[in-house]
Design an enzyme around this catalytic site. Structure first.
Site, PDB file in Angstrom:
ATOM      1  N   HIS A  87      -5.344  22.332  -9.252  1.00 19.85           N
ATOM      2  CA  HIS A  87      -4.271  21.282  -8.720  1.00 19.85           C
ATOM      3  C   HIS A  87      -3.136  22.450  -7.998  1.00 19.85           C
ATOM      4  O   HIS A  87      -2.728  23.387  -8.783  1.00 19.85           O
ATOM      5  CB  HIS A  87      -3.692  20.644  -9.827  1.00 19.85           C
ATOM      6  CG  HIS A  87      -2.409  19.717  -9.057  1.00 19.85           C
ATOM      7  ND1 HIS A  87      -2.622  18.864  -8.158  1.00 19.85           N
ATOM      8  CD2 HIS A  87      -1.145  19.756  -9.486  1.00 19.85           C
ATOM      9  CE1 HIS A  87      -1.327  18.222  -8.023  1.00 19.85           C
ATOM     10  NE2 HIS A  87      -0.606  18.912  -8.847  1.00 19.85           N
ATOM     11  N   CYS A 201      -4.121  17.377  -2.894  1.00 20.23           N
ATOM     12  CA  CYS A 201      -2.992  17.936  -3.086  1.00 20.23           C
ATOM     13  C   CYS A 201      -2.766  19.126  -2.542  1.00 20.23           C
ATOM     14  O   CYS A 201      -1.668  19.930  -2.029  1.00 20.23           O
ATOM     15  CB  CYS A 201      -2.853  18.393  -4.556  1.00 20.23           C
ATOM     16  SG  CYS A 201      -4.225  19.446  -5.330  1.00 20.23           S
TER      17      CYS A 201
END
Length: 328
Positions: A87, A201
């Site tokens: 992430h 993301c």
């Protein structure tokens, strides 16, 4: 969720033409963010400590940090890091105030809901709980990013550049509202045709870096790698939208096939149910070469081919500052 105004279509890359279509299919942007349906619930609250982006003094000098950690690191530690499922976020530190900030973009209802729909009783069409959004909050959790990931300075910007970026973030967040998990391309070759590009993301971080470069930020020479989940497919076949497939005049055979395809991806109550449905998924995706993709509120058929799915962690260089600023 699905009743939206006519969209403005934008492409992240220059489109390629094959069979009369443009590839990759441009990601669709919208005039506003629709309200979420109460049916859609997240196990973990989206952006629980979020705050408004502050207005910085123009003379401020702000450090910009690249942040990266394994997905769900807060729960599983480095487990997904071994699979390079990461992430991404970006951090800021104000020289005038000494305050730190974190900015990231992720799913409102967790990844599973953005990737696969719910098959609700009494509803013909699959029901999607899918939105993604930016989250901005004060502080940088050093332990979270450093322990199993990355926290590294990539550039410094002025307060005025930060404020310009903040205006762009507002535009980007209000118009790019749906999370797209999959990148779909023709083969593992780097020059392969990309049919669909993901919107998650890491793509938000890449857009943010590019915006800062457009505003004049000069990035350090730091290697930056990002995770992509890729499906491999022959040329996709357009099937239609919710109304044309599942509406009163829709294609009942196709509608049943799409519902049947998504059924094994539902949440499971027992281990036995999971393995039974896993066999069904392998049969359809690998043995029967089938995948139904929902992208831009439209359904596509993907004729799957080897290696079917791959998680890659590849370098995308930091952008080079442009000579002229671009507006929002």
């Amino acid at each position: 969720l699905l009743l939206l105004p006519p969209p403005l279509l934008l492409a992240a890359r220059g489109p390629r033409v094959s069979g009369g279509r443009r590839w990759p299919v441009p990601y669709r942007r919208f005039d506003y963010r629709p309200k979420t349906d109460p049916y859609c619930q997240a196990r973990y609250t989206f952006c629980p400590t979020g705050s408004a982006i502050p207005v910085m003094k123009e003379e401020d000098v702000i450090e910009v940090y690249r942040l990266q950690a394994p997905v769900w690191e807060f729960k599983y530690g480095d487990l997904l890091g071994h699979l390079k499922i990461m992430h991404d976020a970006v951090g800021f530190k104000s020289s005038l105030t000494g305050k730190n900030y974190t900015m990231e973009w992720y799913e409102l209802f967790q990844l599973g809901n953005c990737t696969f729909p719910h098959l609700r009783p009494g509803m013909d069409a699959p029901f999607w709980c899918n939105q993604g959004a930016a989250c901005f909050y004060e502080g940088i959790d050093d332990a979270h990013w450093k322990e199993n990931g990355t926290l590294v300075l990539v550039t410094t910007i002025s307060g005025s550049m930060f404020n310009e970026m903040a205006r762009w973030v507002k535009y980007d967040n209000e118009t790019g509202i749906y999370y797209e998990t999959w990148t779909v391309q023709a083969s593992p070759d780097k020059q392969s045709i990309v049919w669909f590009d993901s919107y998650e993301c890491s793509k938000f971080i890449l857009r943010t870096y590019q915006k800062l470069a457009d505003l004049g930020a000069v990035f350090k020479k730091v290697q930056t790698n990002y995770t992509s989940i890729i499906l491999f497919s022959g040329e996709p076949v357009y099937l239609g939208n919710e109304t044309s497939i599942f509406g009163p005049l829709g294609n009942k055979t196709l509608a049943a096939a799409i519902r049947d395809f998504y059924n094994p991806f539902k949440p499971h109550q027992t281990v036995r149910e999971f393995f039974v449905d896993l066999i069904k998924i392998i049969d359809r995706v690998i043995l029967s070469h089938q995948f139904y993709l929902f992208y831009n509120l439209e359904y596509w058929f993907l004729p799957m081919k080897f290696p079917y799915l791959k998680i890659i962690y590849e370098e995308v260089p930091l952008p080079v500052a442009s000579k002229a600023s671009s507006g929002v």
